[in-house]
Design an enzyme around this catalytic site. Structure first.
Site, PDB file in Angstrom:
ATOM      1  N   SER A 134       0.838  -1.192   0.000  1.00  0.00           N
ATOM      2  CA  SER A 134       0.000   0.000   0.000  1.00  0.00           C
ATOM      3  C   SER A 134       0.884   1.256   0.000  1.00  0.00           C
ATOM      4  O   SER A 134       1.720   1.383  -0.873  1.00  0.00           O
ATOM      5  CB  SER A 134      -0.965  -0.048   1.169  1.00  0.00           C
ATOM      6  OG  SER A 134      -1.949   0.932   1.009  1.00  0.00           O
TER       7      SER A 134
ATOM      8  N   ASP B 256      -8.695  -4.237  -6.030  1.00  0.00           N
ATOM      9  CA  ASP B 256      -8.329  -3.180  -5.070  1.00  0.00           C
ATOM     10  C   ASP B 256      -8.985  -1.851  -5.468  1.00  0.00           C
ATOM     11  O   ASP B 256      -8.787  -1.383  -6.586  1.00  0.00           O
ATOM     12  CB  ASP B 256      -6.802  -3.045  -5.076  1.00  0.00           C
ATOM     13  CG  ASP B 256      -6.260  -2.306  -3.869  1.00  0.00           C
ATOM     14  OD1 ASP B 256      -6.921  -1.359  -3.423  1.00  0.00           O
ATOM     15  OD2 ASP B 256      -5.185  -2.688  -3.388  1.00  0.00           O
TER      16      ASP B 256
ATOM     17  N   HIS C 221      -8.036  -4.829  -1.382  1.00  0.00           N
ATOM     18  CA  HIS C 221      -6.888  -4.247  -0.696  1.00  0.00           C
ATOM     19  C   HIS C 221      -6.653  -4.883   0.681  1.00  0.00           C
ATOM     20  O   HIS C 221      -5.527  -5.028   1.118  1.00  0.00           O
ATOM     21  CB  HIS C 221      -7.151  -2.747  -0.520  1.00  0.00           C
ATOM     22  CG  HIS C 221      -5.972  -1.958  -0.059  1.00  0.00           C
ATOM     23  ND1 HIS C 221      -4.990  -1.530  -0.919  1.00  0.00           N
ATOM     24  CD2 HIS C 221      -5.606  -1.518   1.176  1.00  0.00           C
ATOM     25  CE1 HIS C 221      -4.081  -0.844  -0.235  1.00  0.00           C
ATOM     26  NE2 HIS C 221      -4.430  -0.821   1.027  1.00  0.00           N
TER      27      HIS C 221
HETATM   28  P1  4NP Z   1      -2.874   2.007   2.959  1.00  0.00           P
HETATM   29  O1  4NP Z   1      -3.565   2.453   1.585  1.00  0.00           O
HETATM   30  O2  4NP Z   1      -1.413   2.298   2.942  1.00  0.00           O
HETATM   31  O3  4NP Z   1      -3.259   0.606   3.123  1.00  0.00           O
HETATM   32  O4  4NP Z   1      -3.542   2.891   4.003  1.00  0.00           O
HETATM   33  C1  4NP Z   1      -3.600   3.670   0.992  1.00  0.00           C
HETATM   34  C2  4NP Z   1      -4.700   3.935   0.245  1.00  0.00           C
HETATM   35  C3  4NP Z   1      -4.835   5.144  -0.377  1.00  0.00           C
HETATM   36  C4  4NP Z   1      -3.833   6.085  -0.271  1.00  0.00           C
HETATM   37  C5  4NP Z   1      -2.688   5.818   0.461  1.00  0.00           C
HETATM   38  C6  4NP Z   1      -2.570   4.598   1.089  1.00  0.00           C
HETATM   39  N1  4NP Z   1      -4.027   7.320  -0.890  1.00  0.00           N
HETATM   40  O5  4NP Z   1      -3.171   8.190  -0.767  1.00  0.00           O
HETATM   41  O6  4NP Z   1      -5.083   7.510  -1.491  1.00  0.00           O
END
Ligand code: 4NP
Length: 595
Positions: free
Chosen positions: A449, A528, A560
């Site tokens: 992520s 995702d 995700h």
């Molecule tokens: P995470 O996912 O790291 O699992 O929290 C994300 C989802 C979206 C974004 C960043 C991380 N974003 O910047 O939109």
């Protein structure tokens, strides 16, 4: 000696079969918790008197509301879109029985929910909008209030729904809200402009929340009727002596405030300011109070979660649900420690290390956590455990923007993602080498992520530092991703960049695809909706056009968030096989063929 791949298959199988436990509280005289005990995230309950357990749900569960001791019902969400995070809200009796829908509300992304025994209040997002909703068990549902920003419902009781979020549209602050159900009035409350205020909980019309308006984060009680604000007062001094930085959870039990308070990646439980001794590590979920006893789930980086019975001032907690690692894995996770290093600009960066290699310096991984508003802590993580147990030294920095070290630190990435936080990740490698942990010729960068995003950016902007990289569910291009995001994730990106769209190009890994020089492993869930696949496919095309060496694993029918152990295997196994190939002693550095 077993071959590399079969050893890794066995390792991953062992690790994913270690159950996790996180308590939701007590309901119907039982302790209720989420667990992966039978291979999927499920609701379970336990009668501590008889030791009898019951699995309450079959299909995977996405989230659940804290329980109410006076209600036998447990409210939870389930993804009904094969990972696209469109959820239905359901409930089940804590003793077992049939699952029932809370209402016939259409599936949407439910990212926070609360339950008062009869009603469920939640924040839901569709492609177009975010709103606060309320539903009655087995009854109707209604949209109460449209939100034009990121905000989360955290409690419902009497005439109030409360929550917090970016309500004044300042990306660096959070305010609490108090919504009056009878009149539809929405009050946005902050004790001081510029402060961060979080996760309000209700009891008898009063609001308990965390605020940093006086400096360090502390707990306060606000009365929305009188407008009076007070510091939460405690009869015992342990809490103040501990001097926490943040709180993971808090609430009232029989009129007394309890808090799971946190510092340096570990948490402790306090009841009326008095410590309830728990094992070293992190308390998962909330404490459950039942028949005058207190139950908690606790883990640390080297030990998976167990459920304990604890009591104030009476020493050793008793194990109620045990959890053990095979000896050969436990050995690999023994050498885990916390430190801080100075980054390029002098800022101190907290870091966790797990020395899984028998060599020092040894082959290693700079592990970049997701979020970015999250952290690596002294807590069981199947991802970290599998990298270390596979024989690598792991350096896991809490780069600026991480939670756990106060809001000033957390907000340092706002308006600058992929900037100075990336600098901290690069410095983690340098520090790990200086400490004699990482062999400079065998360091990988890896993350999922936001951690996958940082991995791609590190590979493109600092190509000579890494032997290889593993990017799971990564962000390859901010502009493309924004276009595909729903209402909540659009807001998320706006807050993260503080509206500075002019940075999108410079901060997108796609801009540097031609600069990547080490082998790259891309792993991505097909469905995702947080970090969608399409921009990563386009990134792969660029890699291909420039003759880069990469492998790609697209996992079908998965989103995700991991909700089954089979999904965890599909993410972890290709990553470990790739690391093993590129980092093990004697492995030839792989040079990309000329385009
Ligand atoms: P995470 O996912 O790291 O699992 O929290 C994300 C989802 C979206 C974004 C960043 C991380 N974003 O910047 O939109």
């Amino acid at each position: 000696m077993e071959g590399g791949v079969s050893r890794l298959v066995r390792l991953v199988e062992e690790l994913v079969s270690i159950p996790t436990y996180a308590l939701l509280g007590s309901a119907g005289g039982r302790i209720v918790y989420l667990s992966t005990k039978e291979g999927v995230v499920s609701l379970w309950s336990l009668d501590p008197a008889s030791g009898e357990t019951a699995r309450l749900t079959e299909a995977p569960v996405s989230g659940a509301a804290p329980t109410r001791p006076e209600s036998p019902h447990v409210v939870f969400t389930r993804d009904v879109s094969r990972g696209r995070e469109l959820h239905r809200i359901l409930y089940v009796d804590a003793a077992g029985g049939e699952e029932k829908p809370v209402s016939d509300a259409p599936p949407m992304r439910v990212f926070a929910l609360a339950f008062d025994g009869e009603r469920v209040a939640f924040t839901g997002a569709t492609a177009e909008e975010m709103a606060i909703y309320m539903a009655r068990l087995g009854g109707g549902w209604e949209k109460l209030y449209s939100l034009d920003t990121m905000a989360f419902v955290t409690d419902v009781e009497g005439d109030y729904i409360v929550g917090y979020g970016n309500l004044r549209h300042d990306p660096r602050t959070n305010e609490i809200f108090v919504y009056r159900i009878s009149t539809g009035e929405m009050e946005v409350y902050t004790p001081r402009d510029g402060s961060n205020n979080k996760a309000p909980r209700l009891s008898g019309g009063r609001v308990l929340f965390e605020s940093n308006f006086e400096g360090r984060s502390r707990l306060y009680v606000y009365d929305p009727d009188s407008g009076v604000l007070e510091r939460a007062g405690f009869s015992h001094g342990d809490y103040d002596a501990y001097d926490p930085v943040e709180h993971d959870a808090y609430g009232w039990h029989e009129g007394i405030v309890w808090a799971v308070a946190k510092k340096e990646g570990r948490s402790r439980l306090f009841l009326d300011g008095r410590e309830v001794p728990t094992p070293r590590g992190t308390i998962h979920g909330v404490p459950a109070f039942l028949h005058g006893r207190i139950y908690v789930a606790v883990s640390n980086i080297s030990e998976p979660p167990r459920i304990y019975e604890a009591s104030p001032g009476s020493g050793e907690p008793r194990v109620v649900v045990d959890n053990r690692l095979p000896e050969w894995i436990a050995e690999r996770l023994q050498r885990a420690w916390f430190a801080r290093y100075r980054s390029f600009d002098g800022l101190w960066i907290p870091v966790y290390v797990v020395e899984g290699s028998s060599e020092r310096p040894g082959p290693g991984v700079v592990y970049v956590h997701g979020g970015p508003w999250s952290e690596v802590r002294d807590m069981w993580s199947v991802m970290l455990a599998s990298i270390a147990a596979a024989g690598f030294n792991v350096v896991a920095p809490n780069f600026r923007g991480s939670t756990g070290y106060g809001d000033e630190f957390r907000t340092m990435d706002i308006g600058d993602p992929g900037g100075r936080d990336l600098g901290d990740v690069v410095e983690a490698r340098r520090w790990g080498i200086e400490q004699g942990i990482l062999d400079p010729s065998r360091v990988a960068v890896m993350g999922y992520s936001y951690g996958g995003y940082m991995t791609l950016l590190a590979m493109g902007r600092h190509p000579n530092l890494w032997r290889c990289g593993v990017a799971g569910a990564s962000v390859a291009d901010w502009e493309e991703m924004y276009g595909m995001s729903d209402a909540i994730f659009k807001k998320f990106i706006e807050v993260l960049f503080a509206g500075r769209r002019e940075l999108w190009r410079e901060r997108s890994p796609s801009t540097y695809a031609d600069k990547v020089s080490a082998p790259l492993c891309l792993i991505h869930p097909q469905n995702d909706t947080r970090t969608p696949l399409k921009p990563v496919l386009r990134y792969m095309e660029k890699l291909l056009d420039h003759g880069k060496v990469f492998e790609a694993h697209i996992v079908p029918d998965m989103g995700h968030v991991l909700t089954t152990m089979e999904e965890a295997v599909k993410i972890l196994l290709p990553a470990l096989i790739f690391l093993d190939k590129h980092l093990r002693a004697g492995a030839e550095p792989s040079t990309p063929p000329a385009p």
